[in-house]
Design a protein around this motif. Structure first.
Motif, short mmCIF file in Angstrom:
data_model
loop_
_atom_site.label_atom_id
_atom_site.label_comp_id
_atom_site.label_asym_id
_atom_site.label_seq_id
_atom_site.Cartn_x
_atom_site.Cartn_y
_atom_site.Cartn_z
N LYS A 195 -3.14 14.21 9.17
CA LYS A 195 -3.62 15.50 8.66
C LYS A 195 -4.49 15.31 7.42
CE LYS A 195 -1.91 19.99 7.03
NZ LYS A 195 -0.69 20.80 6.73
N THR A 196 -4.08 14.42 6.54
CA THR A 196 -4.83 14.18 5.30
C THR A 196 -6.15 13.46 5.58
OG1 THR A 196 -2.71 13.95 4.15
CG2 THR A 196 -4.66 13.21 2.97
N SER A 197 -6.19 12.67 6.63
CA SER A 197 -7.35 11.81 6.91
C SER A 197 -8.62 12.57 7.23
CB SER A 197 -7.02 10.86 8.08
OG SER A 197 -6.98 11.57 9.31
N TYR A 198 -8.51 13.83 7.63
CA TYR A 198 -9.69 14.59 8.04
C TYR A 198 -10.74 14.68 6.93
CZ TYR A 198 -6.80 16.03 12.00
OH TYR A 198 -6.01 16.05 13.12
N GLU A 199 -10.31 14.59 5.68
CA GLU A 199 -11.22 14.73 4.55
C GLU A 199 -11.88 13.41 4.15
OE1 GLU A 199 -9.16 16.49 1.29
OE2 GLU A 199 -8.15 17.98 2.54
N TYR A 200 -11.57 12.32 4.86
CA TYR A 200 -12.00 11.00 4.43
C TYR A 200 -12.88 10.32 5.47
CZ TYR A 200 -8.73 11.66 0.65
OH TYR A 200 -8.10 12.16 -0.47
N ASP A 201 -13.59 9.28 5.01
CA ASP A 201 -14.50 8.55 5.88
C ASP A 201 -13.84 7.34 6.54
OD1 ASP A 201 -16.77 10.20 5.15
OD2 ASP A 201 -16.69 9.19 3.21
N MET A 202 -12.80 6.82 5.92
CA MET A 202 -12.05 5.69 6.48
C MET A 202 -10.65 5.71 5.91
SD MET A 202 -12.91 1.55 6.49
CE MET A 202 -14.44 1.76 7.39
N VAL A 203 -9.70 5.24 6.71
CA VAL A 203 -8.30 5.20 6.28
C VAL A 203 -7.82 3.75 6.31
CG1 VAL A 203 -5.95 5.97 6.77
CG2 VAL A 203 -7.89 7.51 7.21
N PHE A 204 -7.13 3.34 5.26
CA PHE A 204 -6.56 2.00 5.16
C PHE A 204 -5.04 2.11 5.26
CE2 PHE A 204 -10.72 1.30 3.74
CZ PHE A 204 -10.98 -0.06 3.61
N ILE A 205 -4.46 1.22 6.05
CA ILE A 205 -3.01 1.24 6.25
C ILE A 205 -2.52 -0.18 6.49
CG2 ILE A 205 -3.12 1.59 8.76
CD1 ILE A 205 -0.78 3.59 8.42
N GLY A 206 -1.31 -0.48 6.05
CA GLY A 206 -0.74 -1.81 6.28
C GLY A 206 -0.22 -1.95 7.69
N LYS A 207 -0.27 -3.17 8.20
CA LYS A 207 0.18 -3.41 9.58
C LYS A 207 1.68 -3.18 9.74
CE LYS A 207 -0.40 -6.85 13.24
NZ LYS A 207 -0.95 -8.20 13.56
N LYS A 208 2.42 -3.39 8.67
CA LYS A 208 3.85 -3.11 8.67
C LYS A 208 4.21 -2.36 7.39
CE LYS A 208 5.29 -7.17 11.37
NZ LYS A 208 6.19 -8.34 11.40
N GLY A 209 5.36 -1.72 7.43
CA GLY A 209 5.80 -0.95 6.28
C GLY A 209 6.97 -1.61 5.57
N VAL A 210 7.76 -0.79 4.88
CA VAL A 210 8.85 -1.32 4.07
C VAL A 210 9.96 -1.94 4.91
CG1 VAL A 210 8.46 0.19 2.10
CG2 VAL A 210 9.87 0.99 3.99
N ASN A 211 10.04 -1.57 6.18
CA ASN A 211 11.08 -2.13 7.05
C ASN A 211 10.55 -3.25 7.93
OD1 ASN A 211 13.10 -0.28 6.17
ND2 ASN A 211 12.17 1.29 7.47
#
Length: 273
Positions: free
Chosen positions: A113-129
């Protein structure tokens, strides 16, 4: 026809090692593209409103959602503010324009939902678990990658300045979009582009193209062949078109994009739709 102009980047952050390297990649892009990098930390409602809290409350003998869930939410929000403070310090050290904010919600839905305002999204391949994940991808990561419509940068566990961009090219529209974005990125990152097609045998070529394509003959799988080629280069970034639009076909055969995401390749990857 899409035009790629990176003015605003969103980076999803948590307390994992993967997140730290994701931030480093995002800030590197922010510096080289002279763009704003916004950090989002999502306080996951499932952690304080889900079945686990019901079960724990029953075992401990108290009513859920009265005190325990509120205190847990408060603790998670405080932890989130600490994570964002660390991000802010990193951004200031790199002289990158930034903002940071916390949202409460379901992680994949909130990021998308938040990504709509952005040109690119960065995310890690894994999370805290990450250490408890049965598969290579965390469930939140996989859901986010599948839902998001913007180009998404999936960071692995090591950071480096990108010097080579490998575009997996098969002539599909999404591959053409990936190539357009690669050209934009190569200029600002001062990286070299490698357009690669993996074929079944040495006689196959792509029709109606004047691109300078490196043809690789498939040895094991398309994913393995692309990864092996990318890892032969210095500081590579893989860039691919998104999942097959035919979801039934994808469910039966799988997709190269998903196969690469699930492998322990330690390569950053951008997925383009």
């Amino acid at each position: 026809m899409k035009m790629y102009d990176l003015n605003k980047i969103l980076v999803a952050v948590d307390s994992s090692l993967y997140s730290t390297n994701t931030i480093k990649f995002a800030l590197d892009f922010g510096k080289k593209f002279d763009c704003v990098v916004d950090a989002l930390h999502v306080v996951d409602t499932i952690q304080f409103e889900g079945p686990f809290i019901h079960d724990l409350s029953g075992v401990l003998g108290f009513e859920p959602f009265i005190n325990f869930s509120a205190e847990l939410k408060k603790t998670l929000e405080e932890k989130g503010r600490s994570i964002l403070q660390a991000f802010s310090e990193m951004a200031q050290n790199e002289n990158v324009k930034f903002h940071s904010f916390i949202e409460v919600g379901i992680i994949p839905i909130t990021i998308v939902k938040t990504s709509y305002e952005y040109d690119m999204v960065f995310i890690g391949k894994k999370g805290v678990n990450a250490s408890f994940d049965r598969g290579i991808l965390g469930s939140n990561i996989e859901s986010t990658v599948r839902r998001i419509k913007k180009p998404i940068f999936v960071a692995d566990k090591d950071f480096y300045e990108i010097k080579n961009i490998v575009v997996g090219y098969d002539g599909r529209d999404s591959a053409k979009e990936a190539l357009k974005l690669a050209n934009v990125c190569a200029t600002s990152l001062k990286a070299k582009i490698h357009i690669v097609n993996v074929r079944k045998d040495e006689t196959e070529t792509l029709d109606n193209t004047d691109l300078k394509i490196t043809y690789l003959t498939k040895q094991k799988s398309v994913a393995d062949t692309l990864i092996e080629y990318a890892k032969s280069l210095t500081n590579p970034l893989l860039m691919l078109g998104a999942y097959n639009k035919n979801r039934l076909l994808e469910m039966i055969l799988g997709s190269t994009t998903e196969a690469i995401l699930r492998k322990e390749s330690n390569l950053p990857l951008i997925i383009v739709r």
